[in-house]
Motif scaffolding. Structure first.
Motif, PDB file in Angstrom:
ATOM      1  N   UNK A 153      78.048  35.516  39.139  1.00  0.00           N
ATOM      2  CA  UNK A 153      79.166  35.276  38.233  1.00  0.00           C
ATOM      3  C   UNK A 153      80.365  34.680  38.982  1.00  0.00           C
ATOM      4  N   UNK A 154      80.670  35.281  40.142  1.00  0.00           N
ATOM      5  CA  UNK A 154      81.816  34.806  40.932  1.00  0.00           C
ATOM      6  C   UNK A 154      81.572  33.375  41.397  1.00  0.00           C
ATOM      7  N   UNK A 155      80.337  33.076  41.818  1.00  0.00           N
ATOM      8  CA  UNK A 155      80.012  31.721  42.261  1.00  0.00           C
ATOM      9  C   UNK A 155      80.191  30.729  41.116  1.00  0.00           C
ATOM     10  N   UNK A 156      79.682  31.057  39.943  1.00  0.00           N
ATOM     11  CA  UNK A 156      79.819  30.164  38.787  1.00  0.00           C
ATOM     12  C   UNK A 156      81.286  29.913  38.453  1.00  0.00           C
ATOM     13  N   UNK A 157      82.086  30.956  38.513  1.00  0.00           N
ATOM     14  CA  UNK A 157      83.508  30.824  38.183  1.00  0.00           C
ATOM     15  C   UNK A 157      84.267  29.981  39.203  1.00  0.00           C
TER      16      UNK A 157
END
Length: 521
Positions: free
Chosen positions: A260-264
């Motif tokens: 999730x953090x990578x996508x954001x």
């Protein structure tokens, strides 16, 4: 039946891929020849202390090359590795060292205070630090010890049925319990990973999940195919992206929160990250919407694993082909599943009488295979309860569809999985009960978009004492660490009870989960 120990496989890797890069850590690049030499030296050092086959060696340090040296050096020598979770509390470390009977503890400077505290409570024979500034009084410095050891050939005799390691997981009694594995069992799981999760030849694998957890189980599979293990020492999205670009990383294993953090953090899709061809995820629930988003950005490069410490990483898998087919057909219902049983595992769904449930009905997942644990260390009663006629009772309740995909709906036990870490409510409850203002408490997991689940405490306060949410959170954090600490606390007058007088946790959870399906990936 497997005929090789893990040490024998490490020897083969070192000889087959000698000049190729085995490990990257910052500016350090370690060849297979160098890595094998370090493993041999550590193994011989440990045997030189008088340790015998099956004796336990504990390791407590952040992710770094020395962790691999010690881990595989012990295994190479026929000793049993006991990895310690760097995020656990000092009291847990002391308990595990004592319970396992570890004779040697190897640590880094950042964990020296933990080892010092544990040494005061246990009978550790030797403490060894990998950094000069962290050497304790009476302790030793690893590089000095290794200088005295040969790095030449000469593998000790280690049989597949010999003890490989003891891996501690939480327990409903509030104390961690040790899961014992043999070489044959652990190597079976590692080979199955290579078959099930899309790893190929010469992978460059970026390690962002702790090497003492599920992520570390990909080190040897990568070596077995002549690949490179890149150690990042934790997850930071910018560092991860820079490393993927610089090293042409092809594979990684993440917990959903990291994804999730990578996508954001992405501004231009997967620009610069095109080398990634396999991303393995697991260890906690994943949001279907975020998984669809990830596939939109990266393509169907994802594989999912479901396992337990007792059946490491290999109960079921959702393959890359499953993800691709879901995208192609528009039927993404399988994204809520934990895949289908892996080839080495026999899986059943059973009722309380250990009989197979009817199709479509929910039952406890039980599994057998060559990778199942030998048992719980020094806990024969719990072993007997969990291993029934060769079947491992997982405690996870699931349904299966007509295609064989498993959908986990609940847990027979109340374990919470938050950000890939297991939290057992009993441990948190026991800690909170020691606070003078807590009269009664129940701990549950509630849904969280980032962490999958977070820890919530429901507390009945003593009328003669005062406390607040922040104080109780800090109280647990200080004693059990940040992972165990509740992220929220509700104060109520009375905790609901079941008909037999137990805390009605399903009723508490229902307020937060509502009609949402609970799942564990």
């Amino acid at each position: 039946m497997l005929v090789h120990s893990a040490g024998a496989l490490i020897e083969r890797c070192g000889l087959a891929y000698g000049p190729q890069t085995a490990v990257v850590y910052g500016d350090r690049r370690i060849t297979y020849t160098e890595q094998l030499a370090r493993i041999r030296q550590v193994g011989r050092m440990l045997l030189g202390f008088g340790l015998e086959k099956g004796d336990r060696v504990a390791v407590l340090m952040a992710d770094r090359p020395e962790l691999l040296d010690v881990y595989y050096g012990a295994v190479w020598a026929g000793l049993a590795i006991v990895p310690l979770n760097a995020k656990a509390s000092a009291s847990d470390h002391a308990y595990i060292i004592a319970d396992s009977g570890a004779r040697v503890v190897v640590h880094d400077a950042g964990k020296a205070d933990r080892v010092e505290a544990a040494r005061a409570e246990t009978e550790i024979e030797r403490v060894i630090c990998v950094e000069k500034e962290g050497v304790l009084e009476g302790g030793e410095y690893l590089p000095d010890l290794l200088e005295q050891q040969s790095d030449g050939p000469g593998l000790p005799e280690v049989r597949p049925q010999d003890r490989y390691g003891i891996f501690y997981t939480g327990g409903t009694t509030g104390k961690p319990k040790g899961v014992e594995h043999s070489h044959a069992g652990f190597v079976s799981a590692l080979v199955s990973e290579m078959l099930e999760l899309g790893l190929g030849e010469a992978e460059t694998f970026a390690h962002v999940a702790p090497l003492t957890h599920a992520g570390g189980m990909f080190v040897l599979p990568v070596w077995l195919r002549g690949g490179t293990n890149v150690i990042l020492g934790g997850f930071d999205p910018e560092k991860f992206k820079e490393t993927v670009k610089a090293e042409k990383v092809t594979a990684s294993m993440v917990v959903p929160t990291m994804l999730y953090v990578l996508l954001d953090s992405l501004k231009n899709g997967n620009e610069g990250l095109e080398s990634l061809s396999t991303v393995i995820y697991g260890a906690s629930p994943i949001g279907k919407e975020r998984l669809v988003q990830a596939i939109d950005v990266f393509g169907p490069i994802f594989s999912q694993l479901y396992g337990q410490t007792e059946a490491p990483n290999q109960i079921s898998a959702l393959h890359k082909s499953d993800h691709a087919l879901a995208v192609e057909t528009g039927d993404d219902s399988v994204f809520a599943s934990c895949g289908r049983p892996v080839m080495i595992a026999d899986v059943r769904l059973v009722d309380d009488d250990f009989k197979d449930v009817e199709p479509g009905e929910a039952g406890e997942i039980v599994v057998r295979g060559p990778h199942i644990m030998l048992g719980y260390w020094n806990r024969p009663e719990e072993t007997e309860e969990t291993l029934r006629d060769g079947w491992l009772c997982t405690g996870d309740v699931a349904k299966a569809d007509e295609r064989g995909f498993l959908y986990i709906v609940d847990r027979k036990k109340d374990m919470i999985i938050t950000g890939g870490f297991n939290v057992y409510p009993k441990e948190v409850e026991t800690t909170l009960f020691s606070h003078p203002a807590v009269k009664d408490v129940a701990v549950i997991g509630i849904p969280d978009e980032k962490w999958g689940e977070t820890v919530k405490a429901v507390v009945v306060k003593d009328t003669d004492a005062e406390t607040d949410e922040a104080e109780l959170i800090a109280f647990v954090k200080e004693r059990k660490g940040s992972v165990m600490a509740p992220k929220s606390v509700d104060f109520i007058d009375e905790i609901p009870l079941t008909a037999v007088g137990k805390h009605d946790k399903p009723a508490l959870r229902k307020q937060h989960w509502g009609s949402r399906d609970r799942g564990v990936n």
